[in-house]
Design a protein around this motif. Structure first.
Motif, PDB file in Angstrom:
ATOM      1  N   UNK A   1      67.642  43.658  31.174  1.00 19.49           N
ATOM      2  CA  UNK A   1      68.045  43.252  29.785  1.00 19.49           C
ATOM      3  C   UNK A   1      68.240  44.522  28.949  1.00 19.49           C
ATOM      4  N   UNK A   2      67.488  45.532  29.158  1.00 20.24           N
ATOM      5  CA  UNK A   2      67.671  46.980  28.426  1.00 20.24           C
ATOM      6  C   UNK A   2      69.244  47.241  28.756  1.00 20.24           C
TER       7      UNK A   2
ATOM      8  N   UNK B   1      71.850  48.070  25.841  1.00 17.74           N
ATOM      9  CA  UNK B   1      72.957  49.403  25.723  1.00 17.74           C
ATOM     10  C   UNK B   1      74.078  49.158  25.808  1.00 17.74           C
ATOM     11  N   UNK B   2      74.692  48.290  26.682  1.00 22.55           N
ATOM     12  CA  UNK B   2      76.098  47.983  26.847  1.00 22.55           C
ATOM     13  C   UNK B   2      76.507  47.576  25.559  1.00 22.55           C
ATOM     14  N   UNK B   3      75.764  46.204  25.191  1.00 25.54           N
ATOM     15  CA  UNK B   3      76.345  45.712  23.804  1.00 25.54           C
ATOM     16  C   UNK B   3      76.348  46.898  22.967  1.00 25.54           C
ATOM     17  N   UNK B   4      75.378  47.785  22.690  1.00 25.50           N
ATOM     18  CA  UNK B   4      75.689  49.085  21.849  1.00 25.50           C
ATOM     19  C   UNK B   4      76.879  49.564  22.087  1.00 25.50           C
ATOM     20  N   UNK B   5      77.487  49.884  23.160  1.00 26.43           N
ATOM     21  CA  UNK B   5      78.694  50.549  23.391  1.00 26.43           C
ATOM     22  C   UNK B   5      79.845  49.680  22.787  1.00 26.43           C
ATOM     23  N   UNK B   6      79.875  48.468  23.118  1.00 28.07           N
ATOM     24  CA  UNK B   6      80.991  47.656  22.384  1.00 28.07           C
ATOM     25  C   UNK B   6      80.940  47.345  21.045  1.00 28.07           C
TER      26      UNK B   6
END
Length: 426
Positions: A67-68, A72-77
């Motif tokens: 989940x973390x 973090x991946x959504x942060x990149x997007x």
């Protein structure tokens, strides 16, 4: 993965115990109310993990780490799209995502179940919302600012620094409206800001009330308001010259020993005044410089340094399959300094290119938010880890500065060629 100690270990174990129905000591959360919402969220994740068959602690922990990673991946997007909205440059968007992926998304902080991993999405999400929703109608404008307020309230109750982005946007946007508009237009465009300011205090009080009631409902335990630490506790820690404003047991114990909240606040204020008087203006400036250096000197944001026993449970022994990546990626392995050097190099590059960011209205609220964060960690408890929630914002400033740096370099190259042609003709 690995199990960690300090506050993160406490929260993680309590969240698991809450999910499986075991008892735990709730007094910690009366002192540190900022961890209540994170406890409930991770408990829900642990509960979901056990319901899909991941019943052991390690496997459920791994589910939370996944989940973390998604966060973090959504942060990149969000970061990449924000860069594109600011620059209109697809190359800068791709470069921003790549830098964010290496510097932020695959950070070892991913493996630590704590407020940092949950809170990291909020500053960049607030930025993205501000850039994405157009204010071409009254309805959209009001919706935009209410959404910004709601997201900031949630972010604040996970990581207090998240609120700084909203404050920076409100200040910069208000100044822009006042400078770039006249008469009735100023009033029209400031109405949403005034609405936010009117709703700010009651909204945050309602948010705090909701978090506490959710905590009590989920845990079946009553929050003891008398035990909660005020902002003056953290300011007192921040003014401790002997510890350079970092967390120290003496100050923490001082606040713990005073059971009455009003008396605790009063004593915290007295200690703060005493320390400021002893330091004087020169000593205060020296402390601020020490704290600024301490906060900004580590591109890994203090990974492996936080508290005693950073790794308390290795979960599994090294094997040929995992020893390669563990060698570079875990604080208890000899290759970890290589990873630290990589992050430090990227961090210095980000800070360097940030110096070249254009002085434009679109960028000023981003720089103002970084000034606000810097002031926050200089005044209150100092920790490199507290900067990590703004790591995506630092990457954005670095990319924006890099874009302008390349433009300046191209102009200088053009001028050099032009000068060479003129000299040849002479």
């Amino acid at each position: 993965m690995y199990g960690t100690g300090w506050d993160a270990g406490t929260l993680t174990e309590d969240a698991y115990n809450l999910a499986v129905g075991n008892s735990f000591e709730p007094g910690y959360y009366s002192h540190y109310t900022n961890n209540m919402l994170s406890l409930v969220l991770y408990a829900k994740l642990f509960s979901l993990a056990t319901h899909i068959g991941l019943s052991s602690y390690i496997s459920a922990y791994g589910f939370c780490v996944v989940f973390n990673c998604i966060v973090y991946y959504c942060v990149g997007l969000l970061l990449a799209d924000s860069i594109y909205k600011l620059t209109g440059d697809k190359k800068m968007r791709s470069l921003g995502f790549l830098v964010c992926y290496v510097f932020v998304c695959i950070s070892p902080w991913n493996f630590v179940l704590y407020t940092d991993s949950l809170g990291i999405i909020f500053p960049v999400l607030v930025l993205w919302i501000y850039l994405s929703i157009n204010e071409n109608s009254v309805k959209k404008t009001i919706i935009k600012w209410i959404v910004l307020l709601l997201v900031s309230i949630i972010g604040f109750h996970i990581k207090a620094e998240s609120l700084i982005m909203l404050i920076a946007i409100v200040i910069a946007h208000s100044v822009y409206v006042l400078v770039e508009n006249k008469g009735v237009e100023i009033v029209k465009k400031l109405v949403p800001i005034i609405l936010i300011l009117v709703l700010l205090v009651p909204a945050f009080k309602l948010g705090s009330y909701s978090v506490i009631k959710t905590f009590e409902s989920e845990t079946g335990m009553e929050h003891d308001r008398e035990k909660s630490f005020s902002m003056f506790h953290w300011l007192m820690i921040g003014m401790n010259v002997d510890s350079d404003g970092t967390f120290n047991g003496e100050d923490d114990n001082f606040s713990h020993y005073i059971s009455d909240r009003e008396e605790r606040v009063s004593q915290n204020k007295k200690v703060i005044k005493k320390r400021l008087k002893e330091m004087g203006p020169g000593g205060f400036c020296e402390l601020m410089i020490h704290k600024l250096i301490l906060n900004y000197n580590d591109g890994s944001f203090g990974n492996g340094l936080d508290g005693e026993g950073f790794i308390t449970d290795k979960f599994s022994e090294d094997t040929p399959a995992n020893s390669g990546i563990r060698f570079f990626y875990r604080p208890d392995h000899k290759g970890f300094p290589v990873y630290l050097n990589l992050t430090q190099l990227m961090w210095l590059g980000i800070l360097f290119f940030s110096l070249f960011i254009k002085n434009e209205w679109n960028y000023r609220f981003i720089m103002l938010s970084i000034i606000g964060l810097s002031a926050f960690v200089m005044l209150f408890e100092a920790q490199p880890r507290y900067l990590i929630v703004f790591a995506p914002i630092y990457v954005i400033t670095g990319i924006l500065g890099m874009s302008n740096f390349f433009d300046i370099a191209k102009k200088m190259e053009y001028l050099t060629k032009l000068k060479s042609i003129v000299n040849k003709r002479k």
